[in-house]
Enzyme design. Structure first.
Site, PDB file in Angstrom:
ATOM      1  N   ASP A   1      37.108  43.572  28.525  1.00  0.00           N
ATOM      2  CA  ASP A   1      37.136  44.867  29.203  1.00  0.00           C
ATOM      3  C   ASP A   1      37.627  45.981  28.296  1.00  0.00           C
ATOM      4  O   ASP A   1      37.193  47.127  28.410  1.00  0.00           O
ATOM      5  CB  ASP A   1      38.027  44.793  30.446  1.00  0.00           C
ATOM      6  CG  ASP A   1      37.291  44.188  31.636  1.00  0.00           C
ATOM      7  OD1 ASP A   1      36.250  43.529  31.409  1.00  0.00           O
ATOM      8  OD2 ASP A   1      37.746  44.361  32.776  1.00  0.00           O
TER       9      ASP A   1
ATOM     10  N   CYS B 229      45.639  40.494  26.589  1.00  0.00           N
ATOM     11  CA  CYS B 229      46.541  41.603  26.270  1.00  0.00           C
ATOM     12  C   CYS B 229      47.909  41.394  26.914  1.00  0.00           C
ATOM     13  O   CYS B 229      48.020  40.818  27.990  1.00  0.00           O
ATOM     14  CB  CYS B 229      45.915  42.923  26.700  1.00  0.00           C
ATOM     15  SG  CYS B 229      44.341  43.238  25.872  1.00  0.00           S
TER      16      CYS B 229
ATOM     17  N   CYS C   8      40.231  36.011  30.327  1.00  0.00           N
ATOM     18  CA  CYS C   8      40.190  37.446  30.599  1.00  0.00           C
ATOM     19  C   CYS C   8      39.668  37.802  31.986  1.00  0.00           C
ATOM     20  O   CYS C   8      39.307  36.951  32.776  1.00  0.00           O
ATOM     21  CB  CYS C   8      39.429  38.162  29.487  1.00  0.00           C
ATOM     22  SG  CYS C   8      40.374  38.160  27.944  1.00  0.00           S
ATOM     23  N   ASP C   9      39.587  39.094  32.199  1.00  0.00           N
ATOM     24  CA  ASP C   9      39.600  39.712  33.515  1.00  0.00           C
ATOM     25  C   ASP C   9      38.660  39.122  34.569  1.00  0.00           C
ATOM     26  O   ASP C   9      39.079  38.728  35.638  1.00  0.00           O
ATOM     27  CB  ASP C   9      39.307  41.206  33.371  1.00  0.00           C
ATOM     28  CG  ASP C   9      40.326  41.889  32.485  1.00  0.00           C
ATOM     29  OD1 ASP C   9      40.868  41.240  31.588  1.00  0.00           O
ATOM     30  OD2 ASP C   9      40.576  43.080  32.680  1.00  0.00           O
ATOM     31  N   LYS C  10      37.368  39.101  34.298  1.00  0.00           N
ATOM     32  CA  LYS C  10      36.416  38.654  35.315  1.00  0.00           C
ATOM     33  C   LYS C  10      36.056  37.184  35.144  1.00  0.00           C
ATOM     34  O   LYS C  10      35.442  36.592  36.027  1.00  0.00           O
ATOM     35  CB  LYS C  10      35.127  39.492  35.260  1.00  0.00           C
ATOM     36  CG  LYS C  10      35.353  40.996  35.243  1.00  0.00           C
ATOM     37  CD  LYS C  10      36.257  41.460  36.366  1.00  0.00           C
ATOM     38  CE  LYS C  10      36.711  42.896  36.176  1.00  0.00           C
ATOM     39  NZ  LYS C  10      37.547  43.116  34.992  1.00  0.00           N
TER      40      LYS C  10
ATOM     41  N   SER D  30      42.084  49.565  35.315  1.00  0.00           N
ATOM     42  CA  SER D  30      42.574  48.412  34.561  1.00  0.00           C
ATOM     43  C   SER D  30      43.969  48.071  35.042  1.00  0.00           C
ATOM     44  O   SER D  30      44.706  48.928  35.544  1.00  0.00           O
ATOM     45  CB  SER D  30      42.603  48.768  33.069  1.00  0.00           C
ATOM     46  OG  SER D  30      43.423  47.878  32.370  1.00  0.00           O
TER      47      SER D  30
ATOM     48  N   GLU E 177      36.096  50.394  35.245  1.00  0.00           N
ATOM     49  CA  GLU E 177      37.530  50.679  35.158  1.00  0.00           C
ATOM     50  C   GLU E 177      37.738  52.014  34.454  1.00  0.00           C
ATOM     51  O   GLU E 177      36.994  52.360  33.539  1.00  0.00           O
ATOM     52  CB  GLU E 177      38.243  49.583  34.369  1.00  0.00           C
ATOM     53  CG  GLU E 177      38.345  48.279  35.111  1.00  0.00           C
ATOM     54  CD  GLU E 177      39.118  47.223  34.348  1.00  0.00           C
ATOM     55  OE1 GLU E 177      39.417  46.184  34.945  1.00  0.00           O
ATOM     56  OE2 GLU E 177      39.415  47.435  33.156  1.00  0.00           O
TER      57      GLU E 177
END
Length: 552
Positions: free
Chosen positions: A78, A192, A119-121, A468, A442
Site C-alpha cells: 500500500d 511497517c 501486509c494490508d489486504k 491508512s 487510502e
C-alpha cells in the site's frame, strides 16, 4: 483425507504421475497434503523476507508428518501504491487473493493450508479464502520491520517519509535531511513499524485464534519468527488431526474479541472493513453497530505510532498480544474465553503471559478512556463512517468548519501543496468510495502532508475513501452511502458548514433539508470511471463500506 480424491485408486494413476513429477515420494503420497499459500514478493518489503519462512513452515510440516506444497498469491504494498492510481487496486486485491487461495486449494483437494501473509489486504484476503474452503488452517503473519533511526532520531515509514515531505515543504527540514530520513526509515524486511493496517490485522488474527501466540509482533527478521513459522508447520498437522477448521475459530465471540483488541490498541480503521467482510464470509451477524456499542466500553491501553513514538517493537517487548490479552481478559464481560488453532484458550494465554504495565497500561488505568476507533453517523453518513479516535487530539473532538470539496485525491493534493487549505477547513474528498474510486483508495498522502505542514489539529478531512493505519489527525473515512450512489457527500458545496462531534459520534452537514433535496434533484447520474478490466468488474459488484466492501 480430502487429498485421497486426487491420489487413491487405479483411476488416479495420471494424478499420481503428475504429483511424482513435482518430487513427491511414495511415502509423501501417503501423507496429508498441506498447501503453503505464500505471498512472497520482491516488490513488497513486508513480504521480501518470506523465502526463509516458507522453508521453516515446510520443515515443520514435513517433521510433523505432512507433505508441503508452496504456491503463490498476489501481494500489493500500500505504501508504494499510495498517492496515485495504483491504490485503486489495493482493496480489490483482497477479493482477488481470496479467490486465489480458494481456487488453488480446492482444485488440488488440499487437506490443510498454512497462510503466509503480512501486509494490508493480503491477511484478510487469505482469511476469506480459508473460510470459503473451511479446511484446517494456520496463519503466519511475517511480522514488522525493525525501527528506523537517523542521527539518533527514531523513525518509522510514516514519520520518516510521508510526514517528512510535509516538514520539508513547511521549511522545517532541508532536502538533504529528507533524503537521509527516507533512506533510514525502513531498515529491514517486514511490515511497517506502527499500528497500521498490516500489523493491526496481524494482531487481530492472533486474537481470533488463527495464528500462534507472539506471531503478530515478533520481528520479520528475528529468530523467534523463524521458530514460530516452524511451529506453525506442526500446528497445521495438529489442526488436521483434531479437525479444527476456520469456521470453528471465527465466531461471533472471537470477532468481537478482535474488535475489543482493536479498540484497546487503537488500530487501523481498515480493520472495520475487514472484520465486517470476514464476519459475512463466516456467516456471523456483525454490523457497524457492534463496533459502536463496544467503543463506549473499551478504553485504550497503549498508543503506538503514528499516534505516539512507540512501535510494534515496543509492544512486543512489553508482552505482545498475550500481554494485551492478560490486561483485558476478566476486566470486561465482553471479552470471551475463545480458543485458538492449537486449543489454547484466551484464559490460558492470559495466565501464561507477562506484561509491562508501564507500556501496556492497566485496563482500569488506561492511557485514555476514549477507544481507539469510533463510528460517526448523521446526515452526512446515515449508514456510518469511521474515525481513528486514538489519532485525534482531544482539543478538536468538537469541530465545526467550512467545506472545501474535491472530486479526487489528486485534486486535493494539488490544493494542499498550493497552500489553498487553511485552518478551519473541512476537506471533502468524494467519488473515492468502493464503487466511485473504484477501489476506495487510502488517503495517507494528503493526511500526512497536512500533519507535516502543521495543519493536523486545525483542518478536518472527510471522505468516502479510506485512510491508512498510518493516518493521524481529524480524518473521517468510509462515509456511507458513498458519493457515487447518491450519498450526501456528493451534495456538499464549497462554503457549507460541517459539524463533527466525536463525543456524540455525529457528523452533520449544516444545510437545510429542502436545499439538499433541491441539490439532489439537480445531480447527474454517476458514470463508472473504469470501462474494462478488473476494476470495472469490481465496481459493478462491490457493496457499501458499511457492509465491509464485500463483493457479490
Amino acid at each position: 483425507m480430502k487429498s485421497d480424491t486426487i491420489k487413491k485408486g487405479i483411476a488416479r494413476a495420471p494424478h499420481r504421475g503428475l504429483l511424482y513429477a513435482t518430487g513427491v515420494s511414495k511415502e509423501g503420497m501417503k501423507r496429508p497434503f498441506i498447501g503453503i499459500a505464500s505471498s512472497f514478493s520482491d516488490l513488497v518489503p513486508g513480504h521480501a523476507g518470506m523465502r526463509d519462512l516458507e522453508r521453516q513452515i515446510e520443515k515443520g510440516i514435513h517433521s510433523a508428518g505432512g507433505q508441503a506444497f508452496i504456491f503463490g498469491t498476489p501481494a500489493i504494498c500500500d505504501g508504494i501504491a499510495m498517492g496515485h492510481g495504483g491504490m485503486k487496486y489495493s482493496l480489490p486485491s483482497r477479493d482477488l487473493i481470496a479467490d486465489c487461495v480458494e481456487s488453488v486449494a480446492a482444485a488440488h483437494q488440499l487437506d490443510g493450508i498454512v497462510l503466509l501473509s503480512n501486509c494490508d489486504k493480503i491477511t484478510p484476503g487469505m482469511i476469506l479464502g480459508a473460510l470459503r474452503l473451511n479446511i484446517p488452517t494456520v496463519m503466519v503473519t511475517a511480522g514488522p520491520m525493525l525501527d528506523g533511526c537517523s542521527k539518533r532520531e527514531k523513525l518509522t515509514m510514516i514519520k520518516g517519509s510521508f510526514e517528512a515531505i510535509g516538514k520539508f515543504k513547511a521549511g522545517e527540514i532541508t532536502e538533504e535531511r529528507l533524503y537521509e530520513m527516507e533512506e533510514a526509515s525502513c531498515p529491514s524486511a517486514g511490515s511497517c513499524q506502527g499500528l497500521y493496517t498490516a500489523n493491526t490485522m496481524a494482531c487481530l488474527t492472533e486474537v481470533m485464534g488463527l495464528s500462534l501466540p507472539y506471531c503478530a509482533t515478533s520481528a520479520a527478521v528475528s529468530a523467534q519468527k523463524k521458530r514460530i513459522a516452524f511451529e506453525s508447520g506442526f500446528a497445521i498437522m495438529d489442526a488436521i488431526n483434531n479437525d479444527v477448521k476456520p469456521m470453528d475459530l471465527i465466531t461471533k465471540n472471537s470477532i468481537r474479541n478482535a474488535i475489543i483488541m482493536d479498540l484497546a490498541l487503537g488500530g487501523s480503521t481498515n480493520s472495520v472493513l475487514h472484520l465486517l467482510a470476514i464476519a459475512n464470509q463466516a456467516g456471523v451477524d456483525l454490523k457497524l453497530e457492534d463496533f459502536d456499542e463496544l467503543s463506549f466500553k473499551i478504553p485504550q491501553i497503549i498508543k503506538l505510532d503514528p499516534s505516539a513514538s512507540a512501535t510494534m517493537t515496543d509492544l512486543h517487548n512489553a508482552g505482545a498480544i498475550p500481554g494485551a490479552i492478560k490486561t483485558i481478559y476478566g476486566k470486561t464481560p465482553e471479552f470471551k474465553n475463545t480458543k485458538n488453532v492449537v486449543g489454547l484458550s484466551i484464559e490460558e494465554i492470559a495466565q501464561k503471559a507477562w506484561v509491562d504495565d508501564e507500556v501496556v497500561k492497566p485496563f482500569d488505568k488506561p492511557i485514555t478512556k476514549n477507544p481507539g476507533l469510533g463510528v460517526l453517523k448523521g446526515n452526512l453518513a446515515p449508514d456510518g463512517s469511521v474515525i481513528k479516535i486514538s489519532g485525534v487530539d482531544e482539543s478538536v473532538f468538537e469541530f465545526e468548519g467550512v467545506a472545501n470539496p474535491y472530486d479526487s485525491e489528486e485534486a486535493t493534493m494539488q490544493a494542499i501543496e498550493n497552500d489553498e487549505i487553511k485552518a478551519g477547513d473541512v476537506i471533502v474528498i468524494r467519488y473515492e468510495g468502493p464503487r466511485g474510486g473504484p477501489g476506495m483508495r487510502e488517503m495517507l498522502a494528503p493526511t500526512s502532508l497536512l500533519v507535516g505542514k502543521g495543519l493536523g489539529k486545525s483542518v478536518a478531512l472527510i471522505t468516502d475513501g479510506r485512510f491508512s493505519g498510518g493516518t493521524r489527525g481529524l480524518c473521517i473515512g468510509h462515509i456511507s452511502p458513498e458519493s457515487a450512489v447518491g450519498g450526501t457527500l456528493a451534495l456538499v458545496k464549497k462554503g457549507d458548514k460541517i459539524k463533527i462531534d466525536i463525543n456524540k459520534r455525529s457528523i452533520e452537514l449544516l444545510v437545510d433539508e429542502k436545499e439538499l433535496e433541491k441539490r439532489k434533484s439537480e445531480m447527474k447520474p454517476f458514470e463508472l470511471k473504469e470501462k474494462s478490466g478488473y476494476l470495472a468488474r469490481y465496481a459493478k459488484t462491490v457493496q457499501s463500506a458499511s457492509l465491509g466492501a464485500i463483493t457479490g
